[in-house]
Structures are given as C-alpha cells and as structure tokens.
Design an enzyme around this catalytic site. Structure first.
Site, PDB file in Angstrom:
ATOM      1  N   HIS A  82       1.986   1.343  -1.501  1.00  9.32           N
ATOM      2  CA  HIS A  82       1.151   0.200  -1.901  1.00  9.32           C
ATOM      3  C   HIS A  82      -0.269   0.658  -2.253  1.00  9.32           C
ATOM      4  CE1 HIS A  82       0.991  -4.439  -1.471  1.00  9.32           C
ATOM      5  NE2 HIS A  82       0.167  -4.027  -2.418  1.00  9.32           N
ATOM      6  N   ARG A 129       5.312  -7.227  -6.542  1.00  5.44           N
ATOM      7  CA  ARG A 129       5.651  -7.742  -5.223  1.00  5.44           C
ATOM      8  C   ARG A 129       7.058  -7.288  -4.860  1.00  5.44           C
ATOM      9  NH1 ARG A 129       1.214  -7.854  -4.596  1.00  5.44           N
ATOM     10  NH2 ARG A 129      -0.268  -9.563  -4.370  1.00  5.44           N
TER      11      ARG A 129
END
Length: 308
Positions: A271, A223
């Site tokens: 990502h 994250r």
C-alpha cells in the site's frame, strides 16, 4: 473564537503531523488549538480524521467538519452517526505518487522487464511500441484521470471507464455497462482506480476477468475489495491472466499465509502507491479549516449518496 481541532490519530501519527499541521494552520492565519487529546468532544470544532480511530461521531455536537487524511472514505461514509460534513483528501502529492506507481508498473509489464531480471541466457523479447499497447483505466476520478493522461502522454493506447460519462483529451472515455465490457475487452493492461462502493465491489469477478484478453495484466492500486480474490487466483493459475500487481488488499497488512505472497504471477506492494504526506496534506486541511471559518464551501466535500 479560537477553533478547537482534534487530531484523531495515535501518538505515532501525531509525531509526524504535529509540526506540519501547526505550521500550515499558522500559514493560513488560523490561531487554532490542535491536540490529539479530546477531553470534551462537545467542544471540538474540527476533526482531522484517520480511518480506524473515531467510530461514534454523536458526541461531537459542535463539529463543523470531519476532514479525512485519506483519499478513500468508504469506511466512514456509511456510518450513521456521522452527520457532520465530510471532506476527503485530495493532494497533489497523492496524485504524483499514484501516477509514478502506475506508469512505472505499466512500463514494467509493457517492456517485459520481469523476464530479464536474473536471466542467464541471451533471448530476445522485443516489446511493441507503447502506441500498440492497449491500457484501460477503470475509474476516472482525480487519480484515474491523472494516470490515464500520463500514460497517453507516453503514447499508450488508453481507454478509461467511469460510472458517469467523462471527457478527457487523448483518452477513449467509456461509461455504463456496455462501456465496461468494451473497456475490459481491449485491456492488455488493466489499472483499477475505482472507489469502493456497493456498485464497484468485486468488479473484477469471473465474468469480467473472462472478458479480458488472454495474458492480460492487472494492476490494482485502488481498493482491495474491487477484486474477487478467488477468481483472480484461478485466472492466474489457468494462464488467462499473465500477472497481477497488487498494492491494496481486503485485509491489511496482507496476512503472511495469504496465497498472493507465494504466487509466481503476483507482485505484492505494501500500500505504497499514494501515501498521504504530512507536509502537503496538512496544507489541504488548513485551507479547508480557513474556508469553513470564513463560511465558504469545503473543498473535496464527499457526496454521501455516491460514496465519494
């Protein structure tokens, strides 16, 4: 009664999920009405949820579960309107993708591959064997434990840290504040795979970065909020950190003017480490709907107090 399933994503997401989701429900023997339209929230039995879509769950008075298509649920767990059970996505394809990403980049940095790309001179730089390279994985959940195990199978010297004590064969498992310090001090390559919670936000900060060995490499497919970006950039600039390979960010897409793009010691990936794949994720969703219809506990139900 035929359950009503509301897919919360937009047209592009629905185009990818419509057929796999209908096929998965049919394979489970569930004759459900599935739609991306929701004329009557009070008639919805299940929400197939993509973050960034529904923010007020109050009208869904009949909903029996909110089934997330993402492994991360930090953007929804604190929502006070969410009173329905919440399940996160746990899917073998997510795990496989993450293991491939992490092992690939650990090997890249371990072998010093970047130094050979575009080389114009014959300069030997022989890496140590994997057994002599210390790797630390922060976070030993589904993804972290799978990555740690895969790295240990390649004979890396692997330690893992988690908030709660864990036992994993072949891994030096650490926990607690003292364990975190030990995990950092040994980490020639540090992999961040913690969930985002108030306790883990900015876990990589000036103090924890200072505990890392000189020249350490940071890999973050977890994250973006796990990292204090200013502290990371300062440590890269002064040479304390050798490189940072980053797949997740506080703001996504990463803004074009962000200093990560131009920094010579930063690799940005968009990502991609553990992407949800419609075919396999739909099977997880369908299995959970079947379980709920049968009165069985949901798979991968989120502990709202813990945040994951």
């Amino acid at each position: 009664m035929t359950p009503n399933v509301f897919f919360t994503g937009g047209p592009e997401d629905w185009a990818r999920y419509e057929t796999p989701l209908r096929d998965a429900l049919a394979a489970e023997g569930i004759a459900a009405r599935v739609s991306p339209d929701c004329p009557d929230p009070a008639a919805v039995d299940y929400l197939v949820f993509l973050p960034g879509t529904v923010s007020d769950f109050t009208p869904f008075t009949r909903a029996r579960a909110v089934l997330s298509l993402w492994a991360g649920v930090e953007t929804i767990t604190g929502n006070p309107t969410l009173t329905q059970p919440l399940a996160r996505m746990v899917d073998d394809s997510l795990t496989e993708g993450m293991v491939e990403y992490v092992t690939g980049h650990v090997l890249r940095h371990h072998l010093g591959i970047d130094g050979f790309i575009g080389a114009t001179r014959w300069e030997k730089a022989v890496p140590p064997l994997a057994r002599d390279r210390r790797v630390t994985v922060l976070g030993l959940g589904e993804l972290g434990s799978a990555c740690a195990t895969a790295l240990a199978a390649l004979r890396f010297d692997v330690a893992g840290w988690s908030r709660r004590p864990r036992r994993i064969a072949g891994i030096t498992c650490l926990s607690g504040q003292e364990g975190l310090q030990q995990a950092l001090e040994r980490a020639e390559i540090l992999v961040l795979l913690l969930p985002r919670t108030p306790e883990t936000e900015d876990i990589l900060n000036p103090q924890s970065i200072a505990a890392l060995p000189p020249g350490a490499v940071v890999i973050n497919p977890g994250r973006g909020a796990l990292i204090d970006e200013a502290a990371l950039l300062a440590a890269l600039d002064d040479g304390h950190l050798g490189h940072a390979t980053l797949d997740t960010f506080r703001t996504e897409p990463l803004p074009a003017d962000h200093p990560f793009w131009q920094h010579p010691r930063v690799t940005v990936t968009p990502h991609i480490a553990a992407e949800t794949r419609p075919e396999t994720a739909s099977r997880v969703i369908a299995a959970n709907i079947r379980r709920a219809e049968a009165g069985a506990p949901l798979l991968y139900r989120v502990d709202r107090a813990a945040g994951y």
